[in-house]
Write an enzyme that holds these catalytic residues in place. Structure first.
Site, PDB file in Angstrom:
ATOM      1  N   THR A   1      -0.977   4.630  -0.315  1.00 21.69           N
ATOM      2  CA  THR A   1      -0.255   5.554   0.796  1.00 21.69           C
ATOM      3  C   THR A   1      -1.499   6.622   1.190  1.00 21.69           C
ATOM      4  O   THR A   1      -1.881   7.487   0.395  1.00 21.69           O
ATOM      5  CB  THR A   1       0.802   6.199  -0.095  1.00 21.69           C
ATOM      6  OG1 THR A   1       1.877   4.994  -0.583  1.00 21.69           O
ATOM      7  CG2 THR A   1       1.689   7.100   0.669  1.00 21.69           C
TER       8      THR A   1
ATOM      9  N   ARG B   1     -15.955   3.006  -1.602  1.00 25.35           N
ATOM     10  CA  ARG B   1     -15.519   4.489  -2.118  1.00 25.35           C
ATOM     11  C   ARG B   1     -13.920   4.765  -2.416  1.00 25.35           C
ATOM     12  O   ARG B   1     -13.788   5.471  -3.306  1.00 25.35           O
ATOM     13  CB  ARG B   1     -15.949   5.484  -0.880  1.00 25.35           C
ATOM     14  CG  ARG B   1     -15.236   5.562   0.520  1.00 25.35           C
ATOM     15  CD  ARG B   1     -13.675   6.435   0.267  1.00 25.35           C
ATOM     16  NE  ARG B   1     -13.239   7.116   1.457  1.00 25.35           N
ATOM     17  CZ  ARG B   1     -12.250   7.086   1.976  1.00 25.35           C
ATOM     18  NH1 ARG B   1     -11.178   6.331   1.415  1.00 25.35           N
ATOM     19  NH2 ARG B   1     -11.863   7.457   2.835  1.00 25.35           N
TER      20      ARG B   1
ATOM     21  N   MET C   1      -3.157   3.816  -4.389  1.00 26.13           N
ATOM     22  CA  MET C   1      -4.308   3.987  -3.579  1.00 26.13           C
ATOM     23  C   MET C   1      -3.881   3.543  -1.928  1.00 26.13           C
ATOM     24  O   MET C   1      -4.552   3.817  -1.258  1.00 26.13           O
ATOM     25  CB  MET C   1      -5.238   3.114  -3.934  1.00 26.13           C
ATOM     26  CG  MET C   1      -5.850   3.319  -5.274  1.00 26.13           C
ATOM     27  SD  MET C   1      -6.335   4.953  -5.649  1.00 26.13           S
ATOM     28  CE  MET C   1      -7.701   4.950  -4.638  1.00 26.13           C
TER      29      MET C   1
ATOM     30  N   LYS D   1     -16.669  10.979   8.952  1.00 25.32           N
ATOM     31  CA  LYS D   1     -16.535   9.617   9.384  1.00 25.32           C
ATOM     32  C   LYS D   1     -15.547   9.505  10.659  1.00 25.32           C
ATOM     33  O   LYS D   1     -14.483  10.267  10.638  1.00 25.32           O
ATOM     34  CB  LYS D   1     -15.864   8.911   8.029  1.00 25.32           C
ATOM     35  CG  LYS D   1     -15.453   7.436   8.464  1.00 25.32           C
ATOM     36  CD  LYS D   1     -15.252   6.667   7.486  1.00 25.32           C
ATOM     37  CE  LYS D   1     -13.716   6.742   7.111  1.00 25.32           C
ATOM     38  NZ  LYS D   1     -13.350   5.885   5.841  1.00 25.32           N
TER      39      LYS D   1
ATOM     40  N   HIS E   1      -7.110  -6.977   1.833  1.00 20.76           N
ATOM     41  CA  HIS E   1      -8.633  -6.709   1.862  1.00 20.76           C
ATOM     42  C   HIS E   1      -9.404  -5.972   0.577  1.00 20.76           C
ATOM     43  O   HIS E   1     -10.201  -6.095   0.083  1.00 20.76           O
ATOM     44  CB  HIS E   1      -9.035  -6.304   3.220  1.00 20.76           C
ATOM     45  CG  HIS E   1     -10.323  -5.774   3.241  1.00 20.76           C
ATOM     46  ND1 HIS E   1     -11.543  -7.022   3.476  1.00 20.76           N
ATOM     47  CD2 HIS E   1     -11.136  -4.936   3.309  1.00 20.76           C
ATOM     48  CE1 HIS E   1     -12.637  -6.382   3.658  1.00 20.76           C
ATOM     49  NE2 HIS E   1     -12.275  -5.196   3.513  1.00 20.76           N
ATOM     50  N   GLN E   2      -8.425  -4.472   0.393  1.00 20.83           N
ATOM     51  CA  GLN E   2      -9.120  -3.796  -0.448  1.00 20.83           C
ATOM     52  C   GLN E   2      -8.894  -4.240  -1.933  1.00 20.83           C
ATOM     53  O   GLN E   2      -9.583  -3.645  -2.773  1.00 20.83           O
ATOM     54  CB  GLN E   2      -8.165  -2.342  -0.368  1.00 20.83           C
ATOM     55  CG  GLN E   2      -8.243  -1.649   1.135  1.00 20.83           C
ATOM     56  CD  GLN E   2      -9.588  -1.108   1.349  1.00 20.83           C
ATOM     57  OE1 GLN E   2     -10.480  -0.782   0.716  1.00 20.83           O
ATOM     58  NE2 GLN E   2      -9.582  -1.018   2.499  1.00 20.83           N
TER      59      GLN E   2
ATOM     60  N   GLY F   1      -4.559   8.620  -4.781  1.00 16.07           N
ATOM     61  CA  GLY F   1      -5.744   8.595  -4.198  1.00 16.07           C
ATOM     62  C   GLY F   1      -5.577   8.561  -2.720  1.00 16.07           C
ATOM     63  O   GLY F   1      -5.095   7.347  -2.286  1.00 16.07           O
TER      64      GLY F   1
ATOM     65  N   LYS G   1       4.025   6.057   4.255  1.00 15.89           N
ATOM     66  CA  LYS G   1       3.904   4.965   3.478  1.00 15.89           C
ATOM     67  C   LYS G   1       4.325   5.494   2.241  1.00 15.89           C
ATOM     68  O   LYS G   1       4.290   6.633   1.971  1.00 15.89           O
ATOM     69  CB  LYS G   1       2.281   4.729   3.485  1.00 15.89           C
ATOM     70  CG  LYS G   1       1.881   4.015   4.890  1.00 15.89           C
ATOM     71  CD  LYS G   1       0.320   3.563   4.353  1.00 15.89           C
ATOM     72  CE  LYS G   1      -0.219   2.833   5.669  1.00 15.89           C
ATOM     73  NZ  LYS G   1      -1.389   2.619   5.552  1.00 15.89           N
TER      74      LYS G   1
ATOM     75  N   SER H   1       0.283  -1.761   1.944  1.00 12.62           N
ATOM     76  CA  SER H   1       0.453  -0.709   3.209  1.00 12.62           C
ATOM     77  C   SER H   1       1.990  -0.722   3.438  1.00 12.62           C
ATOM     78  O   SER H   1       2.596  -0.736   4.200  1.00 12.62           O
ATOM     79  CB  SER H   1      -0.206  -1.268   4.595  1.00 12.62           C
ATOM     80  OG  SER H   1      -0.007  -2.688   4.451  1.00 12.62           O
TER      81      SER H   1
HETATM   82  P1  NAD Z   1      -4.454  -5.505   3.998  1.00 15.48           P
HETATM   83  O1  NAD Z   1      -3.856  -5.669   5.601  1.00 15.48           O
HETATM   84  O2  NAD Z   1      -5.741  -6.176   3.893  1.00 15.48           O
HETATM   85  O3  NAD Z   1      -3.473  -5.812   3.246  1.00 15.48           O
HETATM   86  C1  NAD Z   1      -2.236  -5.250   3.141  1.00 15.48           C
HETATM   87  C2  NAD Z   1      -1.409  -5.268   1.788  1.00 15.48           C
HETATM   88  O4  NAD Z   1      -0.168  -4.613   1.909  1.00 15.48           O
HETATM   89  C3  NAD Z   1      -1.124  -6.681   1.236  1.00 15.48           C
HETATM   90  O5  NAD Z   1      -1.074  -6.672  -0.140  1.00 15.48           O
HETATM   91  C4  NAD Z   1       0.177  -7.017   2.006  1.00 15.48           C
HETATM   92  O6  NAD Z   1       0.884  -8.086   1.149  1.00 15.48           O
HETATM   93  C5  NAD Z   1       0.747  -5.753   1.825  1.00 15.48           C
HETATM   94  N1  NAD Z   1       1.685  -5.344   2.879  1.00 15.48           N
HETATM   95  C6  NAD Z   1       1.727  -5.579   4.017  1.00 15.48           C
HETATM   96  N2  NAD Z   1       2.880  -5.240   5.062  1.00 15.48           N
HETATM   97  C7  NAD Z   1       3.692  -4.684   3.907  1.00 15.48           C
HETATM   98  C8  NAD Z   1       4.832  -4.268   4.020  1.00 15.48           C
HETATM   99  N3  NAD Z   1       5.614  -3.858   5.049  1.00 15.48           N
HETATM  100  N4  NAD Z   1       5.506  -3.546   2.602  1.00 15.48           N
HETATM  101  C9  NAD Z   1       4.869  -3.972   1.509  1.00 15.48           C
HETATM  102  N5  NAD Z   1       3.753  -4.597   1.587  1.00 15.48           N
HETATM  103  C10 NAD Z   1       3.126  -4.920   2.648  1.00 15.48           C
HETATM  104  O7  NAD Z   1      -4.722  -3.937   3.843  1.00 15.48           O
HETATM  105  P2  NAD Z   1      -5.870  -3.412   3.206  1.00 15.48           P
HETATM  106  O8  NAD Z   1      -7.185  -3.148   3.728  1.00 15.48           O
HETATM  107  O9  NAD Z   1      -5.990  -4.090   1.663  1.00 15.48           O
HETATM  108  O10 NAD Z   1      -5.369  -1.849   2.768  1.00 15.48           O
HETATM  109  C11 NAD Z   1      -4.250  -1.637   1.685  1.00 15.48           C
HETATM  110  C12 NAD Z   1      -3.613  -0.198   2.068  1.00 15.48           C
HETATM  111  O11 NAD Z   1      -4.758   0.608   1.661  1.00 15.48           O
HETATM  112  C13 NAD Z   1      -3.333   0.346   3.300  1.00 15.48           C
HETATM  113  O12 NAD Z   1      -2.244   0.829   3.617  1.00 15.48           O
HETATM  114  C14 NAD Z   1      -4.506   1.162   3.841  1.00 15.48           C
HETATM  115  O13 NAD Z   1      -4.382   1.986   4.835  1.00 15.48           O
HETATM  116  C15 NAD Z   1      -4.737   1.691   2.270  1.00 15.48           C
HETATM  117  N6  NAD Z   1      -6.074   2.426   2.411  1.00 15.48           N
HETATM  118  C16 NAD Z   1      -6.366   3.564   1.709  1.00 15.48           C
HETATM  119  C17 NAD Z   1      -7.523   4.066   1.346  1.00 15.48           C
HETATM  120  C18 NAD Z   1      -7.329   5.333   0.436  1.00 15.48           C
HETATM  121  O14 NAD Z   1      -8.419   6.114   0.479  1.00 15.48           O
HETATM  122  N7  NAD Z   1      -6.555   5.589  -0.240  1.00 15.48           N
HETATM  123  C19 NAD Z   1      -8.441   3.523   1.793  1.00 15.48           C
HETATM  124  C20 NAD Z   1      -8.273   2.656   2.530  1.00 15.48           C
HETATM  125  C21 NAD Z   1      -7.431   1.743   2.661  1.00 15.48           C
END
Ligand code: NAD
Length: 320
Positions: free
Chosen positions: A221, A110, A219, A67, A137-138, A291, A226, A199
């Site tokens: 971090t 996934r 999930m 990817k 979003h997630q 995860g 993070k 995040s």
């Molecule tokens: P998003 O930007 O749509 O949402 C961010 C989330 O984190 C919201 O709940 C927001 O309120 C919160 N947030 C934002 N800044 C913050 C901060 N400084 N302190 C605490 N909380 C904060 O992001 P998303 O697409 O929902 O992704 C969320 C997280 O999941 C990201 O860290 C992303 O990298 C991670 N992620 C992990 C995997 C995996 O496989 N583990 C896959 C995709 C995304």
């Protein structure tokens, strides 16, 4: 090669198909029949973008690929989302490129499937309440996948930005589940299963918040620095992960390791539980799934979507 564009993914891929693909690839990883290759992630010095690739080979499903993509924080000006990715699959017999598949929606599916697999194998018996930390979003994908794999009776949620909580309420309503916004101490006491998907760069859920028996799917971090959980909570839990090398370097366990609270040997592979090669919850008060997101997950769902596209006759053939 076959092309499955991003706009077709929603009509092809289902949470059930994603779950099956992720469960199978985790088991293959634990049997050492599938492996991830070292991750490349670089700041390219243009448009503040982080670009990289995650690849691997699944010798059971015979899926080879990567990817490619990353995070472009200024994409709004182009009318695009910030996370952009594409999966490329290669024929493991010849090395010829076999498919290019839109990776944006697949990443969410996934990731949600991975925490759902952990819930299937590690949730305490009779779990009723799902606690959600995060409303980005997630989060909606996570809640839907969890509800698909386990019959919850209620969802409670907390988010650092409370104005975003309506997203969780709407998703719970769509799933026919009551929703309540709560503080973190109540969430940690009442939830039987907790998903954290923010995040954040500092601990949100503290050790004293959590009264077991509880399963936590951490999930959010997926990068150095993070953090969502108190390292003392991580140290108290029986720990599982998708891949130990990522858990200690970019996953939630990086902090407990750095603080000297746990050793790498304390971390188990979730795939070993799936493959019947290692113990599951086994009476533990708190279980944790760290995860981190591995390339093989992306390849597994991309390969599944290619099969679905072929089956429905919508895969586009391109000569290369
Ligand atoms: P998003 O930007 O749509 O949402 C961010 C989330 O984190 C919201 O709940 C927001 O309120 C919160 N947030 C934002 N800044 C913050 C901060 N400084 N302190 C605490 N909380 C904060 O992001 P998303 O697409 O929902 O992704 C969320 C997280 O999941 C990201 O860290 C992303 O990298 C991670 N992620 C992990 C995997 C995996 O496989 N583990 C896959 C995709 C995304």
């Amino acid at each position: 090669m076959l092309v499955v564009p991003e706009k077709q993914i929603a009509g092809l891929m289902t949470p059930e198909a994603a779950f099956e693909a992720i469960e199978a690839v985790f088991a293959s990883m634990a049997r050492r029949k599938a492996r991830n290759f070292p991750v490349v992630r670089e700041a390219i010095g243009h448009e503040d973008a982080l670009y990289g690739f995650k690849g691997g080979f699944d010798g059971v499903a015979l899926v080879l690929g990567l990817k490619a993509g990353g995070y472009w924080p200024l994409n709004q000006k182009h009318g695009l989302i910030n996370h952009q990715s594409t999966v490329f699959l290669f024929d493991p017999d010849t090395g010829r490129v076999a498919a290019a598949v839109g990776g944006n929606l697949l990443t969410a599916l996934r990731t949600a499937a991975a925490s759902a697999v952990s819930i299937k194998y590690l949730a305490p018996k009779g779990a009723k309440v799902l606690g959600m930390i995060g409303a980005g979003h997630q989060s909606t994908f996570q809640m839907r996948a969890a509800a698909n794999v386990h019959r919850f009776e209620k969802v409670i949620g907390w988010n650092p930005h409370p104005e975003m909580l309506s997203r969780l309420a709407d998703t719970a309503t769509e799933l026919g589940l009551p929703f309540e916004a709560v503080e973190l101490d109540r969430l940690g006491t009442e939830a039987d299963v907790i998903i954290s998907i923010t995040s954040s760069f500092s601990a949100l859920l503290m050790d004293q918040h959590v009264k077991g028996p509880t399963h936590i799917a951490a999930m959010g971090t997926d990068t150095k620095g993070k953090q969502e959980l108190d390292p003392a909570l991580v140290a108290r839990a029986r720990i599982y992960t998708d891949e130990i090398a990522q858990s200690v370097s970019i996953g939630e366990c990086q902090h407990a390791i750095a603080a000297g609270l746990i050793a790498q040997e304390a971390i188990r592979e979730l795939g070993a539980v799936v493959a019947g090669r290692g113990p599951g919850r086994d009476g533990a008060e708190v279980t944790l799934f760290d995860g981190t997101g591995v390339g093989l997950q992306d390849l597994a769902v991309a390969a599944a979507v290619v099969e679905l596209a072929k089956h429905k006759g919508v895969a586009q053939e391109v000569e290369i």
